[in-house]
Scaffold this motif. Sequence first.
Motif, PDB file in Angstrom:
ATOM      1  N   SER A 228       0.833  -1.203   0.000  1.00 39.38           N
ATOM      2  CA  SER A 228       0.000   0.000   0.000  1.00 39.38           C
ATOM      3  C   SER A 228       0.868   1.254   0.000  1.00 39.38           C
ATOM      4  N   TYR A 229       0.776   2.016  -1.078  1.00 34.68           N
ATOM      5  CA  TYR A 229       1.493   3.294  -1.189  1.00 34.68           C
ATOM      6  C   TYR A 229       1.106   4.219  -0.039  1.00 34.68           C
ATOM      7  N   HIS A 230      -0.172   4.284   0.257  1.00 33.58           N
ATOM      8  CA  HIS A 230      -0.663   5.180   1.302  1.00 33.58           C
ATOM      9  C   HIS A 230      -0.185   4.732   2.687  1.00 33.58           C
ATOM     10  N   SER A 231      -0.235   3.436   2.977  1.00 41.22           N
ATOM     11  CA  SER A 231       0.173   2.941   4.295  1.00 41.22           C
ATOM     12  C   SER A 231       1.657   3.186   4.546  1.00 41.22           C
ATOM     13  N   VAL A 232       2.467   2.986   3.524  1.00 47.08           N
ATOM     14  CA  VAL A 232       3.905   3.234   3.681  1.00 47.08           C
ATOM     15  C   VAL A 232       4.141   4.707   3.985  1.00 47.08           C
ATOM     16  N   SER A 248      11.726   0.782  -3.610  1.00 43.59           N
ATOM     17  CA  SER A 248      11.654   0.148  -4.925  1.00 43.59           C
ATOM     18  C   SER A 248      11.422  -1.357  -4.807  1.00 43.59           C
ATOM     19  N   GLN A 249      10.937  -1.931  -5.910  1.00 43.14           N
ATOM     20  CA  GLN A 249      10.721  -3.373  -6.035  1.00 43.14           C
ATOM     21  C   GLN A 249       9.737  -3.928  -4.998  1.00 43.14           C
ATOM     22  N   ASN A 250       8.797  -3.108  -4.583  1.00 42.22           N
ATOM     23  CA  ASN A 250       7.616  -3.556  -3.842  1.00 42.22           C
ATOM     24  C   ASN A 250       6.417  -3.363  -4.757  1.00 42.22           C
ATOM     25  N   LYS A 251       5.501  -4.292  -4.777  1.00 46.20           N
ATOM     26  CA  LYS A 251       4.332  -4.194  -5.648  1.00 46.20           C
ATOM     27  C   LYS A 251       3.273  -3.333  -4.966  1.00 46.20           C
ATOM     28  N   LEU A 252       3.324  -2.040  -5.237  1.00 41.21           N
ATOM     29  CA  LEU A 252       2.461  -1.092  -4.540  1.00 41.21           C
ATOM     30  C   LEU A 252       1.168  -0.829  -5.293  1.00 41.21           C
ATOM     31  N   ILE A 253       0.116  -0.627  -4.519  1.00 39.89           N
ATOM     32  CA  ILE A 253      -1.174  -0.225  -5.064  1.00 39.89           C
ATOM     33  C   ILE A 253      -1.474   1.172  -4.541  1.00 39.89           C
ATOM     34  N   ALA A 254      -1.753   2.076  -5.458  1.00 42.65           N
ATOM     35  CA  ALA A 254      -2.017   3.462  -5.063  1.00 42.65           C
ATOM     36  C   ALA A 254      -3.488   3.776  -5.237  1.00 42.65           C
ATOM     37  N   ASP A 255      -4.092   4.347  -4.208  1.00 43.78           N
ATOM     38  CA  ASP A 255      -5.492   4.761  -4.250  1.00 43.78           C
ATOM     39  C   ASP A 255      -5.542   6.259  -4.540  1.00 43.78           C
ATOM     40  N   PRO A 256      -5.974   6.655  -5.730  1.00 42.35           N
ATOM     41  CA  PRO A 256      -5.989   8.091  -6.075  1.00 42.35           C
ATOM     42  C   PRO A 256      -6.810   8.934  -5.110  1.00 42.35           C
ATOM     43  N   ALA A 257      -7.772   8.310  -4.420  1.00 43.07           N
ATOM     44  CA  ALA A 257      -8.629   9.074  -3.509  1.00 43.07           C
ATOM     45  C   ALA A 257      -7.920   9.419  -2.204  1.00 43.07           C
ATOM     46  N   SER A 258      -6.856   8.682  -1.873  1.00 40.53           N
ATOM     47  CA  SER A 258      -6.152   8.936  -0.613  1.00 40.53           C
ATOM     48  C   SER A 258      -5.108  10.030  -0.792  1.00 40.53           C
ATOM     49  N   SER A 259      -4.783  10.663   0.300  1.00 39.22           N
ATOM     50  CA  SER A 259      -3.791  11.729   0.263  1.00 39.22           C
ATOM     51  C   SER A 259      -2.871  11.599   1.469  1.00 39.22           C
ATOM     52  N   GLY A 273      10.244   0.133 -10.121  1.00 45.27           N
ATOM     53  CA  GLY A 273       9.790  -1.251 -10.031  1.00 45.27           C
ATOM     54  C   GLY A 273       8.690  -1.490  -9.022  1.00 45.27           C
ATOM     55  N   THR A 274       7.780  -0.518  -8.853  1.00 42.43           N
ATOM     56  CA  THR A 274       6.703  -0.661  -7.868  1.00 42.43           C
ATOM     57  C   THR A 274       5.341  -0.886  -8.514  1.00 42.43           C
ATOM     58  N   SER A 275       5.303  -1.066  -9.825  1.00 43.42           N
ATOM     59  CA  SER A 275       4.060  -1.351 -10.571  1.00 43.42           C
ATOM     60  C   SER A 275       3.079  -0.186 -10.571  1.00 43.42           C
ATOM     61  N   LEU A 276       3.508   1.014 -10.236  1.00 43.68           N
ATOM     62  CA  LEU A 276       2.604   2.169 -10.219  1.00 43.68           C
ATOM     63  C   LEU A 276       2.277   2.600 -11.647  1.00 43.68           C
ATOM     64  N   ASP A 277       1.002   2.985 -11.869  1.00 47.21           N
ATOM     65  CA  ASP A 277       0.611   3.496 -13.180  1.00 47.21           C
ATOM     66  C   ASP A 277       0.351   4.997 -13.155  1.00 47.21           C
ATOM     67  N   GLU A 278       0.600   5.621 -11.998  1.00 44.97           N
ATOM     68  CA  GLU A 278       0.532   7.069 -11.890  1.00 44.97           C
ATOM     69  C   GLU A 278       1.332   7.532 -10.677  1.00 44.97           C
ATOM     70  N   CYS A 294      10.898   1.646 -14.594  1.00 46.43           N
ATOM     71  CA  CYS A 294      10.344   0.276 -14.524  1.00 46.43           C
ATOM     72  C   CYS A 294       8.969   0.245 -13.868  1.00 46.43           C
ATOM     73  N   ASN A 295       8.085   1.139 -14.307  1.00 44.10           N
ATOM     74  CA  ASN A 295       6.703   1.148 -13.831  1.00 44.10           C
ATOM     75  C   ASN A 295       5.759   1.096 -15.028  1.00 44.10           C
ATOM     76  N   HIS A 296       4.511   1.519 -14.813  1.00 41.57           N
ATOM     77  CA  HIS A 296       3.506   1.475 -15.880  1.00 41.57           C
ATOM     78  C   HIS A 296       2.956   2.870 -16.161  1.00 41.57           C
ATOM     79  N   LEU A 297       3.764   3.880 -16.037  1.00 37.54           N
ATOM     80  CA  LEU A 297       3.314   5.260 -16.218  1.00 37.54           C
ATOM     81  C   LEU A 297       2.993   5.542 -17.676  1.00 37.54           C
ATOM     82  N   ARG A 298       1.823   6.135 -17.925  1.00 37.65           N
ATOM     83  CA  ARG A 298       1.437   6.554 -19.265  1.00 37.65           C
ATOM     84  C   ARG A 298       1.530   8.071 -19.407  1.00 37.65           C
TER      85      ARG A 298
END
Length: 455
Positions: A228-232, A248-259, A273-278, A294-298
């Motif tokens: 969890s991006y937010h928890s960290v 780096s190299q943790n599979k993080l999930i980011a919730d856009p609603a959290s701040s 390498g955290t699999s973030l797309d934003e 090494c992420n998924h940023l567009r």
Amino acid sequence: MNAAILLLLGLGLVEGEGRCFFNRTEERCVCRSLSEESLGSIIQCLPASVVEFWGGDLERYAALPISDLQPSTIDMLETLSIRKLVFGGLLVPEVLLARVLKFFSYTRVQELVFESCSFVGRSNWTEMAGQNLPILTLCFHNVTSAPLTGQEQGFSSLSSWLETLQELAVTSSHVTALPCAIGKVFRALRSLDMAQNSLRDDSLMPAFCEGAFPQLQLLSLRRNNLTSYHSVCESLQLLRELQHLDISQNKLIADPASSCQWPMSLRIFNLSGTSLDEVLTPLPPNLEVLDMSCNHLRTLDISLGSLKTLLLSQNMLQDASFIRNCPMLEVLHLDDNLIPELPWDELQLLGHLRDVAAAGNPYNCSCSGARGIQALAAMVHLGLAWPLDYVCHSPPRYQGVLVKDVPVSVLQCNSAAVITPICIILALLCVTGAVYLAKSRHGMFQACCRAVKRT
């Protein structure tokens, strides 16, 4: 040499041959599988600044009585040049380590490393109470031991030393938790490396509680089990001196609603390498180095006035217009994205830019696209990948051609810019000629009239 000295130097006496080898150029001595017969070779390690001992089982010496050192032995230890000790491939009883560690106070050893060691048993560490050691850097890599939870009292006995420790690394050692009370012991710690362990989101908040690691400036949590991006972010907010963070190299999930606001003191942030797309904002406003490779940023929407290094290789970016919001950039890496054309107009305005890497993109080698990259190559360093890995993807006539070989002369890229002035000049010449010819004819007509009148 008495038993205390043997154990102080970490000798694992095993069956078979072994000896020490001293590299005078590196001032480094390596001892492997020492036996009682080859023990004499350790004498050549005395002038070394780095001594390594590999292989052995110290469990047989766990009950060995260790007396206080004689004054002559203390004098000898104080004269040694050893600054770093490495113990590798050893089976170490904790009770033995606790009884021997205090003798390091007579040495000038500043760095102590345990690699691929197994610590067995438990010790109460009371013999270390009040002991000060010169060791400032302590490293454990690929070690096994009892869990840290429940050992708070032992760490308290070591507090006189640990509260002066500046660098601590515990890597690849299956650590799952770091109790709050242990973190409070490390009052002067500047660097903590916990990479390649098994820390989870719920273990971070207790580890970095109020009062833990108050001087910490560098923290690596690379390759753990964080999700969890937010928890960290929430768990690290109390690290007010933190300047360098690597998650780096943790599979993080980011919730856009959290701040969440990362520590304002942060200068270097590694999210590769955290699999973030934003990239979630806000980011620390004074960041100088941001690694999002090494992420998924567009797309990327950031504005960091102090940013000097931006690493974005191996993403899915389709443009780099965001650089206009980073005026202090010196290093920019955009390798292996989906960028068809670099924004030359913005790049040439970055007065501090000196290093750009942008190989492996599907470049559109229209005149403007190819010209921009060629101009960039003349302005900054494009690295070893230039020019062979800068290849045109379009238009079809240039597909597979190196960007540097695309002709970008004005005549070829903008013939109108050349032909139009020529046409205008020719037209002007024609007009001038016509006017001159008309004037000439008019003059001839008047001359003829005068001649007729005279006749």
